[in-house]
Design an enzyme around this catalytic site. Structure first.
Site, mmCIF file in Angstrom:
data_model
loop_
_atom_site.group_PDB
_atom_site.id
_atom_site.type_symbol
_atom_site.label_atom_id
_atom_site.label_comp_id
_atom_site.label_asym_id
_atom_site.label_seq_id
_atom_site.Cartn_x
_atom_site.Cartn_y
_atom_site.Cartn_z
ATOM 1 N N ASP A 192 28.526 -38.277 -40.914
ATOM 2 C CA ASP A 192 28.807 -37.029 -40.196
ATOM 3 C C ASP A 192 27.488 -36.349 -39.835
ATOM 4 O O ASP A 192 27.258 -35.953 -38.682
ATOM 5 C CB ASP A 192 29.651 -36.111 -41.088
ATOM 6 C CG ASP A 192 29.934 -34.782 -40.419
ATOM 7 O OD1 ASP A 192 30.308 -34.787 -39.235
ATOM 8 O OD2 ASP A 192 29.770 -33.733 -41.071
ATOM 9 N N LYS A 242 22.220 -43.419 -50.887
ATOM 10 C CA LYS A 242 21.341 -42.668 -51.796
ATOM 11 C C LYS A 242 21.457 -43.368 -53.147
ATOM 12 O O LYS A 242 21.857 -42.785 -54.157
ATOM 13 C CB LYS A 242 21.813 -41.199 -51.839
ATOM 14 C CG LYS A 242 20.884 -40.260 -52.570
ATOM 15 C CD LYS A 242 19.609 -39.902 -51.818
ATOM 16 C CE LYS A 242 18.680 -39.102 -52.688
ATOM 17 N NZ LYS A 242 17.346 -38.890 -52.090
ATOM 18 N N TYR A 281 34.830 -36.346 -48.667
ATOM 19 C CA TYR A 281 35.812 -35.668 -47.823
ATOM 20 C C TYR A 281 37.212 -35.705 -48.439
ATOM 21 O O TYR A 281 37.994 -34.788 -48.253
ATOM 22 C CB TYR A 281 35.879 -36.330 -46.440
ATOM 23 C CG TYR A 281 34.916 -35.782 -45.415
ATOM 24 C CD1 TYR A 281 33.543 -35.803 -45.634
ATOM 25 C CD2 TYR A 281 35.385 -35.277 -44.212
ATOM 26 C CE1 TYR A 281 32.659 -35.324 -44.687
ATOM 27 C CE2 TYR A 281 34.508 -34.793 -43.252
ATOM 28 C CZ TYR A 281 33.157 -34.813 -43.498
ATOM 29 O OH TYR A 281 32.296 -34.341 -42.548
ATOM 30 N N ASP A 294 17.767 -39.689 -46.979
ATOM 31 C CA ASP A 294 16.739 -38.697 -46.618
ATOM 32 C C ASP A 294 15.675 -39.332 -45.727
ATOM 33 O O ASP A 294 15.249 -38.760 -44.717
ATOM 34 C CB ASP A 294 16.120 -38.039 -47.873
ATOM 35 C CG ASP A 294 15.776 -39.020 -48.981
ATOM 36 O OD1 ASP A 294 16.095 -40.221 -48.853
ATOM 37 O OD2 ASP A 294 15.173 -38.597 -49.989
ATOM 38 N N ASP A 329 25.297 -36.246 -35.850
ATOM 39 C CA ASP A 329 24.905 -35.013 -35.139
ATOM 40 C C ASP A 329 23.398 -35.010 -34.913
ATOM 41 O O ASP A 329 22.912 -34.638 -33.844
ATOM 42 C CB ASP A 329 25.285 -33.756 -35.943
ATOM 43 C CG ASP A 329 26.667 -33.223 -35.579
ATOM 44 O OD1 ASP A 329 27.520 -34.040 -35.175
ATOM 45 O OD2 ASP A 329 26.885 -32.002 -35.700
HETATM 46 C C1 IPM Z 1 33.279 -34.850 -36.945
HETATM 47 C C2 IPM Z 1 33.566 -33.411 -37.322
HETATM 48 C C3 IPM Z 1 34.645 -33.385 -38.401
HETATM 49 C C4 IPM Z 1 34.101 -34.088 -39.617
HETATM 50 C C5 IPM Z 1 35.162 -31.973 -38.762
HETATM 51 C C6 IPM Z 1 35.750 -31.275 -37.549
HETATM 52 C C7 IPM Z 1 36.160 -32.005 -39.883
HETATM 53 O O1 IPM Z 1 32.401 -32.773 -37.728
HETATM 54 O O2 IPM Z 1 34.210 -35.541 -36.495
HETATM 55 O O3 IPM Z 1 32.137 -35.282 -37.072
HETATM 56 O O4 IPM Z 1 33.387 -33.486 -40.431
HETATM 57 O O5 IPM Z 1 34.377 -35.280 -39.773
HETATM 58 MG MG MG Z 2 30.625 -33.937 -37.452
#
Ligand code: IPM
Ligand code: MG
Length: 371
Positions: free
Chosen positions: A245, A189, A142, A221, A249
């Site tokens: 990240d 990884k 990042y 993975d 999700d």
């Molecule tokens: C998160 C989001 C952010 C990230 C984006 C909005 C930059 O997806 O907080 O998980 O990738 O960190």
């Molecule tokens: Mg995110």
């Protein structure tokens, strides 16, 4: 207790969900006699429109001077399909994380009995899933050097970690594991990446100082698969920025809706609390977004202030709303309540305006009429 809280509503559904979190904080303040002094700052696309930058200096100063930050979401479709945009809403949150050195992002993954039917994943046990992801937040791919060369035909993103950057979050994760089931899984990884090998070495060294914590190493993975196959095996997952990240999700799917998940970002300066969902522009202004991720982020903030009982009260209120199906459209597409109504009900539960024995019919009047 007196605290200065900066609210950063941001874009899309950010302002709507944040005002529900504020309602809930106000309910807590009135029951437990606390005083919150709120400031509001601009961030993301809203800040770009007003000032030309996603993270105005004034917002950063407000944040630096507060005890905690409650953040909504950033992002706007206007920028999504414009890879040439020099200014992007996401720079707001990324810049803030970096400026405040919020290196540890803590994302609790928790399922609820009342939402099990929503998850595409069939949980094999009766008990709920409960693990926590420690995501490194201020380094890695990042924040490494980036460039586009050869007239736009070549691009580079660099993933870079220093031992110190790994160690500081790892320590936090080990300490946290001590208060839980004492199991830490490093997700990396290391069969491919040099940075992952640095993570592994650092954790191996550090684990000697935490003999009570059992450490496991898992390739990312495989971890992506294990989270779905057997999420019960995890207690504390520790991982680098981008893996965290993606995996968080993915893990949110277990609980039935991304809108449910809160997070805390801790580091060198003011701590920040935010739902893990994005700005969901399609729902903006419709009063249909799920405010629970933001409300549970406020609960994490209360816990950070040392207010355990208050945080527990907020979580009870959330469970109560789920059990009585006072939920938004993402959870019940037919019998849903508006964002603001769910916020009202959760706040009312905290102030005791709703008797424990409430029957759903008693609140039918507040139900949405747009089904
Ligand atoms: C998160 C989001 C952010 C990230 C984006 C909005 C930059 O997806 O907080 O998980 O990738 O960190
Ligand atoms: Mg995110």
């Amino acid at each position: 207790m007196k605290k200065k809280i900066t609210l950063l509503p941001g874009d899309g559904i950010g302002p709507e969900v944040l005002s529900q979190a504020r309602k809930v904080l106000d309910a807590v303040a009135s029951v437990y006699q606390h005083q919150w002094e709120y400031n509001e700052g601009k961030i993301g696309a809203a800040a770009i429109d007003a000032t030309g930058t996603a993270l105005p200096q004034q917002t950063l100063e407000l944040c630096m001077e507060s005890d905690a930050i409650l953040f909504g979401a950033v992002g706007h479709p206007r920028y999504d399909n414009d890879p040439k945009a020099a200014v992007r809403p996401e720079q707001g949150i990324l810049g803030l994380r970096k400026a405040l050195e919020l290196y540890a992002n803590i994302r609790p993954i928790q399922t609820y009995a009342a939402l099990r039917h929503l998850s595409p994943i069939h949980l094999k046990r009766k008990e709920e899933v409960n693990f926590i992801i420690f995501r490194e937040l201020t380094a890695g791919i990042y924040f490494g050097d980036k460039e586009t060369t050869n007239n736009g035909s070549t691009a580079v993103d660099t993933c870079k970690y220093s031992k110190n950057e790994v160690e500081r979050i790892a320590r936090m994760a080990f300490e946290y594991a001590l208060g839980r089931k004492r199991k830490l899984t490093l997700v990396d990884k290391a069969n491919v990446l040099e940075t992952s090998r640095l993570w592994r070495r650092t954790i191996q060294e550090l684990s000697a100082q935490y003999p009570e914590v059992s450490v496991e190493y898992m390739y990312v993975d495989n971890a992506a698969m294990q989270i779905i196959l057997n999420p019960y095996q995890f207690d504390v997952i520790l991982t680098e920025n981008m893996f965290g990240d993606i995996l968080s999700d993915e893990a949110s799917v277990l609980c039935g809706s991304l809108g449910m998940l809160p997070s805390a970002s801790l580091g060198e300066h003011t701590a920040l609390f935010e739902p893990i969902h994005g700005s969901y522009p399609q729902a903006a202004g419709k009063d249909i977004a799920n405010p629970i991720g933001a409300i549970l982020s406020a609960a994490l903030m209360l816990e950070y202030f040392g207010l355990k009982e208050e945080a527990g009260h907020v979580r009870d209120a959330v469970e109560w709303s789920l059990e009585n199906r006072f939920v938004t459209k993402d959870i019940d597409t037919i019998n849903f309540y508006f964002t603001s109504t769910v916020g009202d009900l959760i706040a009312d539960y905290i102030t005791g305006r709703i008797p424990d024995s409430v029957k759903q019919e008693n609140i039918l009047l507040r139900k949405s009429t747009i089904i």
